[in-house]
Motif scaffolding. Structure first.
Motif, short mmCIF file in Angstrom:
data_model
loop_
_atom_site.label_atom_id
_atom_site.label_comp_id
_atom_site.label_asym_id
_atom_site.label_seq_id
_atom_site.Cartn_x
_atom_site.Cartn_y
_atom_site.Cartn_z
N GLY A 111 0.80 -1.21 0.00
CA GLY A 111 0.00 0.00 0.00
C GLY A 111 0.84 1.27 0.00
N HIS A 112 0.41 2.24 -0.81
CA HIS A 112 1.15 3.50 -0.93
C HIS A 112 0.28 4.57 -1.58
CE1 HIS A 112 1.67 1.46 -4.79
NE2 HIS A 112 1.87 2.64 -5.33
N ILE A 113 0.77 5.80 -1.53
CA ILE A 113 0.17 6.92 -2.25
C ILE A 113 1.24 7.52 -3.14
CG2 ILE A 113 -1.53 7.39 -0.42
CD1 ILE A 113 0.30 9.73 0.46
N HIS A 114 0.88 8.53 -3.93
CA HIS A 114 1.84 9.19 -4.82
C HIS A 114 1.92 10.67 -4.46
CE1 HIS A 114 1.88 5.96 -8.17
NE2 HIS A 114 1.37 5.44 -7.07
N PRO A 115 2.77 11.05 -3.50
CA PRO A 115 2.86 12.45 -3.09
C PRO A 115 3.29 13.36 -4.24
CG PRO A 115 4.06 11.01 -1.57
CD PRO A 115 3.68 10.18 -2.76
N SER A 117 1.68 14.76 -6.55
CA SER A 117 0.96 14.59 -7.81
C SER A 117 -0.51 14.87 -7.57
CB SER A 117 1.12 13.15 -8.32
OG SER A 117 2.48 12.86 -8.52
N VAL A 118 -1.25 15.07 -8.65
CA VAL A 118 -2.69 15.30 -8.57
C VAL A 118 -3.44 14.05 -9.00
CG1 VAL A 118 -4.60 16.70 -9.46
CG2 VAL A 118 -2.40 17.77 -8.96
N VAL A 119 -3.05 13.49 -10.14
CA VAL A 119 -3.68 12.29 -10.68
C VAL A 119 -2.61 11.24 -10.92
CG1 VAL A 119 -4.91 11.31 -12.69
CG2 VAL A 119 -5.59 13.54 -11.76
N SER A 120 -2.90 10.02 -10.52
CA SER A 120 -2.03 8.89 -10.78
C SER A 120 -2.82 7.85 -11.57
CB SER A 120 -1.52 8.26 -9.48
OG SER A 120 -0.73 9.18 -8.77
N GLY A 121 -2.10 6.98 -12.24
CA GLY A 121 -2.82 5.96 -13.00
C GLY A 121 -1.91 4.88 -13.53
N THR A 122 -2.55 3.92 -14.17
CA THR A 122 -1.84 2.79 -14.75
C THR A 122 -2.53 2.37 -16.04
OG1 THR A 122 -1.17 2.00 -12.56
CG2 THR A 122 -1.09 0.40 -14.35
N LEU A 123 -1.70 2.07 -17.04
CA LEU A 123 -2.17 1.40 -18.26
C LEU A 123 -1.72 -0.05 -18.13
CD1 LEU A 123 -3.17 1.10 -21.21
CD2 LEU A 123 -0.81 1.62 -21.89
N TYR A 124 -2.66 -0.97 -18.31
CA TYR A 124 -2.35 -2.40 -18.23
C TYR A 124 -2.05 -2.92 -19.62
CZ TYR A 124 -3.69 -1.89 -13.46
OH TYR A 124 -3.72 -1.48 -12.15
N VAL A 125 -0.82 -3.39 -19.80
CA VAL A 125 -0.32 -3.80 -21.11
C VAL A 125 -0.49 -5.30 -21.33
CG1 VAL A 125 1.75 -3.86 -22.57
CG2 VAL A 125 1.30 -1.86 -21.12
N ALA A 126 -0.18 -6.09 -20.33
CA ALA A 126 -0.36 -7.55 -20.40
C ALA A 126 -0.93 -8.00 -19.06
CB ALA A 126 0.96 -8.25 -20.69
N VAL A 127 -2.10 -8.64 -19.10
CA VAL A 127 -2.80 -9.03 -17.88
C VAL A 127 -3.23 -10.49 -17.98
CG1 VAL A 127 -4.69 -8.46 -16.31
CG2 VAL A 127 -3.66 -6.65 -17.71
N TRP A 167 -6.89 7.72 -10.69
CA TRP A 167 -7.40 8.07 -9.37
C TRP A 167 -6.63 9.29 -8.89
CZ3 TRP A 167 -4.58 3.75 -10.58
CH2 TRP A 167 -3.29 3.66 -10.05
N GLU A 168 -7.18 9.97 -7.88
CA GLU A 168 -6.45 11.07 -7.28
C GLU A 168 -5.28 10.49 -6.49
OE1 GLU A 168 -8.76 14.55 -5.79
OE2 GLU A 168 -10.47 13.23 -6.22
N SER A 169 -4.15 11.16 -6.57
CA SER A 169 -2.89 10.60 -6.08
C SER A 169 -2.85 10.33 -4.59
CB SER A 169 -1.73 11.51 -6.48
OG SER A 169 -1.67 11.64 -7.88
#
Length: 192
Positions: A111-115, A117-127, A167-169
């Motif tokens: 678990g973590h946050i992204h200090p 920053s305003v918006v964080s995200g992920t693109l899933y390339v291979a799942v 999501w919001e960071s």
């Protein structure tokens, strides 16, 4: 009597919108994982099961045009999310950082946050099936004190290949263990 929902937490899910680019990015991520010695060393030294360019490369969009193409698409997604969140922005959000994750079977990220920053995200390339959800934590959790348990304290967002999560960071999240037989590949990023 009226009960209102106040201060909702927004979470954005959408397809990237370019399947050919997702396939090209899979190749680009694998290339980085094999060529980036500093990233492999950092991953090993920090117990990351697999590879991440998080601490080694900070120029992916300038390094490879496939990542620059990704940023152009992400800019639209982030702008739509910012509108949905009702952000009062003097200027549009801009990419701050981007990194590749190649998570081996058994790999996880606590678990973590992204200090900063305003918006964080992920693109899933291979799942591959069973490669783990993104676990999101109710942001009120630290303040609930003696509140009774709620069934939605944690939400598990299941990724799909070519899918974008935003999501919001400040929203605490973690990557559940990869129980698949193959690597899960993603590209994470922050906007400010």
């Amino acid at each position: 009597m009226t009960t209102r929902a106040l201060f909702p937490t927004q979470f954005y899910e959408a397809p990237l919108g370019d399947d050919a680019l997702v396939a090209e990015l899979a190749e680009a991520c694998r290339e980085l994982a094999s060529e980036d010695r500093a990233g492999r060393t950092w991953s090993r030294d920090h117990g990351y099961r697999g590879y991440t360019s998080y601490a080694s490369l900070d120029d992916l969009p300038m390094r490879d045009p496939r990542f620059a193409d990704l940023v152009r698409l992400l800019n639209r997604h982030v702008a739509a999310f910012a509108r949905d969140c009702g952000f009062d922005l003097a200027r549009r959000l801009k990419l701050d950082s981007m990194w590749v994750n190649v998570l081996k079977p058994g790999g996880t990220h606590s678990g973590h946050i992204h200090p900063h920053s305003v918006v964080s995200g992920t693109l899933y390339v291979a799942v591959p099936p069973g490669s783990g959800a993104l676990k999101l934590e109710d942001p009120r959790l630290p303040m609930l004190m003696a509140a009774p348990a709620r069934p939605d304290t944690f939400v598990y967002a299941e990724p799909a290949e070519g899918g974008v999560f935003l999501w919001e960071s400040w929203l605490r999240h973690e990557v559940m263990p990869n129980a698949a037989k193959h690597e899960r590949i993603s590209i994470s990023f922050n906007y400010r």
